[in-house]
Design an enzyme around this catalytic site. Structure first.
Site, PDB file in Angstrom:
ATOM      1  N   HIS A   1       1.208  12.321   6.083  1.00 51.09           N
ATOM      2  CA  HIS A   1      -0.024  11.541   6.292  1.00 51.09           C
ATOM      3  C   HIS A   1      -0.819  11.308   4.994  1.00 51.09           C
ATOM      4  O   HIS A   1      -1.254  10.191   4.712  1.00 51.09           O
ATOM      5  CB  HIS A   1      -0.891  12.251   7.329  1.00 51.09           C
TER       6      HIS A   1
ATOM      7  N   TYR B   1      -4.207  12.402  15.230  1.00 52.68           N
ATOM      8  CA  TYR B   1      -4.881  11.517  16.195  1.00 52.68           C
ATOM      9  C   TYR B   1      -4.955  12.178  17.576  1.00 52.68           C
ATOM     10  O   TYR B   1      -5.569  11.652  18.482  1.00 52.68           O
ATOM     11  CB  TYR B   1      -4.168  10.160  16.327  1.00 52.68           C
TER      12      TYR B   1
HETATM   13  N1  LIG Z   1      -2.350   6.470   7.271  1.00 51.95           N
HETATM   14  C1  LIG Z   1      -3.658   6.584   7.299  1.00 51.95           C
HETATM   15  O1  LIG Z   1      -4.250   7.392   6.572  1.00 51.95           O
HETATM   16  C2  LIG Z   1      -4.445   5.722   8.235  1.00 51.95           C
HETATM   17  C3  LIG Z   1      -5.834   5.621   8.083  1.00 51.95           C
HETATM   18  C4  LIG Z   1      -6.533   4.781   8.962  1.00 51.95           C
HETATM   19  C5  LIG Z   1      -5.846   4.079   9.944  1.00 51.95           C
HETATM   20  N2  LIG Z   1      -4.481   4.220  10.066  1.00 51.95           N
HETATM   21  C6  LIG Z   1      -3.716   3.473  11.108  1.00 51.95           C
HETATM   22  O2  LIG Z   1      -4.055   2.104  11.043  1.00 51.95           O
HETATM   23  C7  LIG Z   1      -4.470   1.673  12.343  1.00 51.95           C
HETATM   24  C8  LIG Z   1      -5.380   0.456  12.248  1.00 51.95           C
HETATM   25  O3  LIG Z   1      -6.574   0.755  11.550  1.00 51.95           O
HETATM   26  P1  LIG Z   1      -7.960   1.002  12.267  1.00 51.95           P
HETATM   27  O4  LIG Z   1      -7.751   1.661  13.570  1.00 51.95           O
HETATM   28  O5  LIG Z   1      -8.771   1.699  11.239  1.00 51.95           O
HETATM   29  O6  LIG Z   1      -8.593  -0.378  12.586  1.00 51.95           O
HETATM   30  P2  LIG Z   1      -8.268  -1.942  12.332  1.00 51.95           P
HETATM   31  O7  LIG Z   1      -6.956  -2.270  12.930  1.00 51.95           O
HETATM   32  O8  LIG Z   1      -8.544  -2.293  10.926  1.00 51.95           O
HETATM   33  O9  LIG Z   1      -9.449  -2.599  13.185  1.00 51.95           O
HETATM   34  C9  LIG Z   1      -9.587  -2.388  14.559  1.00 51.95           C
HETATM   35  C10 LIG Z   1     -10.764  -3.226  15.027  1.00 51.95           C
HETATM   36  O10 LIG Z   1     -10.420  -4.614  14.891  1.00 51.95           O
HETATM   37  C11 LIG Z   1     -10.727  -5.276  16.106  1.00 51.95           C
HETATM   38  N3  LIG Z   1      -9.736  -6.331  16.356  1.00 51.95           N
HETATM   39  C12 LIG Z   1      -8.410  -6.192  16.510  1.00 51.95           C
HETATM   40  N4  LIG Z   1      -7.805  -7.377  16.700  1.00 51.95           N
HETATM   41  C13 LIG Z   1      -8.799  -8.301  16.683  1.00 51.95           C
HETATM   42  C14 LIG Z   1      -8.818  -9.714  16.847  1.00 51.95           C
HETATM   43  N5  LIG Z   1      -7.693 -10.405  17.045  1.00 51.95           N
HETATM   44  N6  LIG Z   1     -10.018 -10.357  16.757  1.00 51.95           N
HETATM   45  C15 LIG Z   1     -11.172  -9.663  16.545  1.00 51.95           C
HETATM   46  N7  LIG Z   1     -11.215  -8.315  16.384  1.00 51.95           N
HETATM   47  C16 LIG Z   1     -10.034  -7.648  16.461  1.00 51.95           C
HETATM   48  C17 LIG Z   1     -10.648  -4.230  17.186  1.00 51.95           C
HETATM   49  O11 LIG Z   1     -11.495  -4.604  18.237  1.00 51.95           O
HETATM   50  P3  LIG Z   1     -11.039  -4.482  19.771  1.00 51.95           P
HETATM   51  O12 LIG Z   1     -10.631  -3.059  19.978  1.00 51.95           O
HETATM   52  O13 LIG Z   1     -12.237  -4.905  20.507  1.00 51.95           O
HETATM   53  O14 LIG Z   1      -9.864  -5.397  19.955  1.00 51.95           O
HETATM   54  C18 LIG Z   1     -11.116  -2.970  16.468  1.00 51.95           C
HETATM   55  O15 LIG Z   1     -12.524  -2.851  16.530  1.00 51.95           O
HETATM   56  C19 LIG Z   1      -5.061   2.942  12.954  1.00 51.95           C
HETATM   57  O16 LIG Z   1      -5.259   2.859  14.341  1.00 51.95           O
HETATM   58  C20 LIG Z   1      -4.036   3.950  12.532  1.00 51.95           C
HETATM   59  O17 LIG Z   1      -2.871   3.864  13.346  1.00 51.95           O
HETATM   60  C21 LIG Z   1      -3.791   5.019   9.223  1.00 51.95           C
END
Ligand SMILES: NC(=O)c1ccc[n+]([C@@H]2O[C@H](COP(=O)([O-])OP(=O)(O)OC[C@H]3O[C@@H](n4cnc5c(N)ncnc54)[C@H](OP(=O)(O)O)[C@@H]3O)[C@@H](O)[C@H]2O)c1
Length: 282
Positions: free
Chosen positions: A109, A51
């Site tokens: 990862h 990241y």
């Molecule tokens: N291990 C892996 O391979 C892997 C892969 C992918 C992700 N990850 C981890 O998982 C984390 C989360 O996944 P992600 O970043 O893909 O996204 P996510 O958490 O699934 O979604 C983020 C989105 O949801 C919105 N959101 C958050 N809270 C909300 C609420 N209460 N109401 C409405 N919308 C809301 C955010 O908008 P706003 O920003 O406008 O609030 C943003 O656009 C990553 O950041 C990373 O740390 C790990």
């Protein structure tokens, strides 16, 4: 936070039931987002070498009024560093970059089974824990066959496995396989990363109305009642704060089943990343 805000891990430590995701959270703007998340109450920060924000995370912790020991900070091993020596070095580099003495958690990862070095990488994490570089060790995106191989080779079971999970791809079989082995499951892209419309899904919206909650809180509660830790990202304080408010209601068994019924199988993955195929070499 009360006791119900933590899961107990198989290494005897505890972990908050929700963590803050930091994918794309970088630089000065990233520090502001992280400061706001910590102010809102997040006490687990999910970072990764890939990241490119370990510096941002370390700086945000230093600028926070919350003591370092009260915030669990994690990073993850990139695919290009599965060799034993490279893995140890990259963990040390990540610590220097973040300005931290230790990571609370450190995960592999992705397993990259075609590269075939994840057992060696796991041995490095087992030793990094002994060296005091990391407290809790775990994996991400590991399937049952990968888990069994590392457990058999080292005798050490990962404490956590962070996997893709959201209502369109609930990964239920993998959740159960982890739970059978005493591994804490975490969900990534819990809200579908806005690449799908899960927060606007009709069933989820109906349940939000029924329980007087938001769609996001319904999904977080579904995970919590399934013993799954949620990793979620949100840029605004309001979303961050609201994402920590899912402890004061309970979904019925029927409603949990309704959410489980939204699964679309492989087609539901946000970006089609099958852990047996996906290659990240950075
Ligand atoms: N291990 C892996 O391979 C892997 C892969 C992918 C992700 N990850 C981890 O998982 C984390 C989360 O996944 P992600 O970043 O893909 O996204 P996510 O958490 O699934 O979604 C983020 C989105 O949801 C919105 N959101 C958050 N809270 C909300 C609420 N209460 N109401 C409405 N919308 C809301 C955010 O908008 P706003 O920003 O406008 O609030 C943003 O656009 C990553 O950041 C990373 O740390 C790990």
């Amino acid at each position: 936070m009360t006791e119900s805000n933590f899961f107990r891990l198989n290494d005897g430590t505890t972990i908050p039931v929700i963590g803050f995701g930091t994918y794309t959270v970088q630089g000065a703007k990233g520090i502001r987002v992280l400061q706001s998340a910590i102010d809102a109450g997040f006490r687990l920060i999910d970072s990764s070498t890939n990241y490119m924000n370990e510096g941002t995370v370390g700086e945000a912790i230093r600028r926070s009024d919350v003591p370092r020991k009260d915030i669990a900070i994690r990073s993850k091993l990139p695919g290009a560093n599965h060799d034993y020596d490279k893995a140890i070095t990259v963990i040390q580099e990540s610590l220097y970059r973040s300005g931290l003495d230790y990571f609370d958690q450190y995960l592999i990862h992705w397993p990259l089974p075609k590269q075939g070095k994840y057992v060696e990488a796991w041995q490095a994490l087992v030793d990094a824990q002994k060296f005091g570089l990391v407290k809790t060790i775990g994996v991400s995106n590991f399937l049952p066959e990968h888990l069994d191989k590392i457990i058999e080779a080292t005798g050490v079971t990962p404490a956590v496995n962070q996997i893709e999970r959201h209502p369109y791809f609930n990964n239920l079989e993998l959740v159960k396989e982890n739970q059978k082995r005493g591994i804490q499951v975490e969900s990534w892209s819990t809200f579908g990363r806005k690449l799908n419309d899960v927060l606007e899904n009709e069933t989820i919206v109906e349940l939000a109305k029924k329980y007087h909650k938001t769609p996001a809180q319904i999904i977080l509660r579904w995970n919590y009642q399934s013993d799954v830790l949620s990793i979620v990202k949100a840029s605004s304080y309001d979303h961050q704060k609201a994402n920590l408010e899912f402890f004061d209601f309970e979904l019925s068994k029927d409603d949990i089943d309704k959410i489980n019924g939204l699964d679309q199988g492989e087609a539901g993955r946000v970006e089609g990343q099958d852990p047996n195929e996906y290659e990240e070499f950075d």
